[in-house]
Design a protein around this motif. Structure first.
Motif, mmCIF file in Angstrom:
data_model
loop_
_atom_site.group_PDB
_atom_site.id
_atom_site.type_symbol
_atom_site.label_atom_id
_atom_site.label_comp_id
_atom_site.label_asym_id
_atom_site.label_seq_id
_atom_site.Cartn_x
_atom_site.Cartn_y
_atom_site.Cartn_z
ATOM 1 N N ASP A 124 -2.592 2.144 -4.598
ATOM 2 C CA ASP A 124 -2.411 3.581 -4.405
ATOM 3 C C ASP A 124 -3.458 4.121 -3.452
ATOM 4 N N GLY A 125 -3.012 4.528 -2.266
ATOM 5 C CA GLY A 125 -3.903 5.112 -1.275
ATOM 6 C C GLY A 125 -4.031 6.601 -1.503
ATOM 7 N N VAL A 126 -4.843 6.968 -2.482
ATOM 8 C CA VAL A 126 -4.997 8.368 -2.879
ATOM 9 C C VAL A 126 -6.479 8.676 -3.002
ATOM 10 N N GLN A 127 -6.913 9.753 -2.350
ATOM 11 C CA GLN A 127 -8.290 10.238 -2.469
ATOM 12 C C GLN A 127 -8.300 11.508 -3.320
ATOM 13 N N ASP A 128 -7.639 12.570 -2.839
ATOM 14 C CA ASP A 128 -7.399 13.760 -3.655
ATOM 15 C C ASP A 128 -6.182 13.471 -4.519
ATOM 16 N N GLU A 129 -6.380 13.387 -5.831
ATOM 17 C CA GLU A 129 -5.274 12.973 -6.688
ATOM 18 C C GLU A 129 -4.213 14.051 -6.857
ATOM 19 N N ASN B 253 2.052 23.239 -8.328
ATOM 20 C CA ASN B 253 2.452 21.847 -8.078
ATOM 21 C C ASN B 253 1.441 21.185 -7.147
ATOM 22 N N ARG B 254 1.188 19.900 -7.364
ATOM 23 C CA ARG B 254 0.054 19.244 -6.708
ATOM 24 C C ARG B 254 0.492 18.224 -5.656
ATOM 25 N N TRP B 255 -0.309 18.175 -4.592
ATOM 26 C CA TRP B 255 -0.142 17.214 -3.504
ATOM 27 C C TRP B 255 -1.327 16.259 -3.494
ATOM 28 N N PRO B 256 -1.091 14.943 -3.528
ATOM 29 C CA PRO B 256 -2.185 13.994 -3.289
ATOM 30 C C PRO B 256 -2.432 13.841 -1.795
ATOM 31 N N ALA B 257 -3.631 13.417 -1.438
ATOM 32 C CA ALA B 257 -3.969 13.271 -0.019
ATOM 33 C C ALA B 257 -5.005 12.163 0.144
ATOM 34 N N VAL C 220 0.859 -1.179 0.000
ATOM 35 C CA VAL C 220 0.000 0.000 0.000
ATOM 36 C C VAL C 220 0.894 1.228 0.000
ATOM 37 N N SER C 221 0.719 2.074 -1.009
ATOM 38 C CA SER C 221 1.489 3.309 -1.122
ATOM 39 C C SER C 221 0.543 4.482 -0.844
ATOM 40 N N LEU C 222 0.644 5.042 0.354
ATOM 41 C CA LEU C 222 -0.255 6.111 0.760
ATOM 42 C C LEU C 222 0.198 7.457 0.209
ATOM 43 N N ALA C 223 -0.763 8.356 0.027
ATOM 44 C CA ALA C 223 -0.450 9.736 -0.328
ATOM 45 C C ALA C 223 0.424 10.348 0.765
ATOM 46 N N PRO C 224 1.255 11.354 0.432
ATOM 47 C CA PRO C 224 2.124 11.946 1.449
ATOM 48 C C PRO C 224 1.359 12.610 2.581
ATOM 49 N N SER C 225 0.149 13.082 2.305
ATOM 50 C CA SER C 225 -0.679 13.654 3.365
ATOM 51 C C SER C 225 -1.805 12.689 3.704
#
Length: 276
Positions: free
Chosen positions: A197-202, A169-173, A133-138
């Motif tokens: 991919d543990g991403v909600q906000d891409e 520049n974009r941050w996933p969360a 599982v690769s989570l978003a940085p936030s």
């Protein structure tokens, strides 16, 4: 299933434990502290006292489980290489205990953690259903101690909320409760070799995050040149400047995962990030 969870009393771990128990699973949670043990017991989990370096405990708990979710990691940025080495040894110990069983081993991806990922995936050849599982940085939500609270602290200390360049520049969360559901689905049914991919906000424009922080803290929002990022953001300087947009469409299709919680910007409007 009887599931062994490392890092079970942590910010993400408690959400995962609650999600697993709510779905009817039994949980054995690893924690080093008395307070962590009380938290796990209050959630209905069995407690295994120890630290990530206690390889015999990891082997024993993995061997007597129906699957493992590995969340524990020592986020000591002053000696990150040692943290990665400890993570690798823990994965090897738990993978050895699961060898030949067909049971799942779900690990969490970390920066520069490819040896750990390779080690987990190598156990597929030994009959382990390993996935990553690769989570978003936030990973946001109440109790967050990660990147966003540090950005808030920096804005408070400096008297301004900064973004770099035009801030596009974009941050996933991802919300931690949606992350918890993803870990449950992974241990239940992720095929061997899956990278989830543990991403909600891409991808949220970093400028939008800075503006939300500035509004709540009551400080101006300013653009800074890239060469000043390190001085203002410290070790977050690189993360704050690169474009990190990611998609979770493949994960959603594979597991039927559907994030339902607030996105990061909406979560910032809930107020809990700014309550002292």
């Amino acid at each position: 299933m009887r599931i062994f969870v490392t890092g079970a009393a942590g910010y993400i771990g408690t959400a995962v434990v609650r999600e697993l128990i709510g779905a009817g699973h039994q949980v054995v949670g690893l924690t080093r502290s008395e307070s962590g043990a009380h938290v796990l017991e209050s959630l209905g989990a069995e407690v295994a006292r120890g630290v990530l370096e206690d390889l015999d405990i990891l082997r024993s708990c993995a061997a007597t489980s129906d699957g493992v979710i590995h969340l524990a990691f020592n986020h000591d940025f002053s000696n990150f290489a040692a943290s990665l080495a400890a993570d690798l040894r823990a994965i090897e110990a738990m993978g050895e205990a699961l060898a030949g069983s067909g049971k799942p081993l779900v690990i969490t991806a970390h920066a520069n953690g490819k040896p750990s990922e390779d080690a987990a995936l190598a156990f597929i050849e030994q009959g382990v259903r390993a996935s990553i599982v690769s989570l978003a940085p936030s990973v946001h939500g109440e109790g967050d101690k990660g990147f966003v609270p540090q950005l808030i602290r920096i804005a408070e200390e400096r008297g301004s909320s900064a973004y770099i360049g035009d801030g596009s520049n974009r941050w996933p969360a991802i919300h931690r409760l949606d992350a918890a559901v993803l870990f449950r689905l992974a241990v239940e049914s992720a095929p061997a070799g899956s990278r989830l991919d543990g991403v909600q906000d891409e991808g949220i424009a970093f400028r939008d995050i800075a503006e939300a922080i500035g509004r709540h803290v009551g400080v101006p929002v300013v653009s800074i040149p890239p060469e000043e990022a390190q001085a203002i953001f410290g070790f977050l300087g690189m993360v704050a400047s690169i474009d990190l947009a990611r998609s979770s469409e493949g994960t959603k299709e594979l597991l039927g995962w559907k994030p339902v919680q607030h996105g990061l910007l909406a979560d910032l409007e809930q107020g809990h990030y700014f309550t002292k």
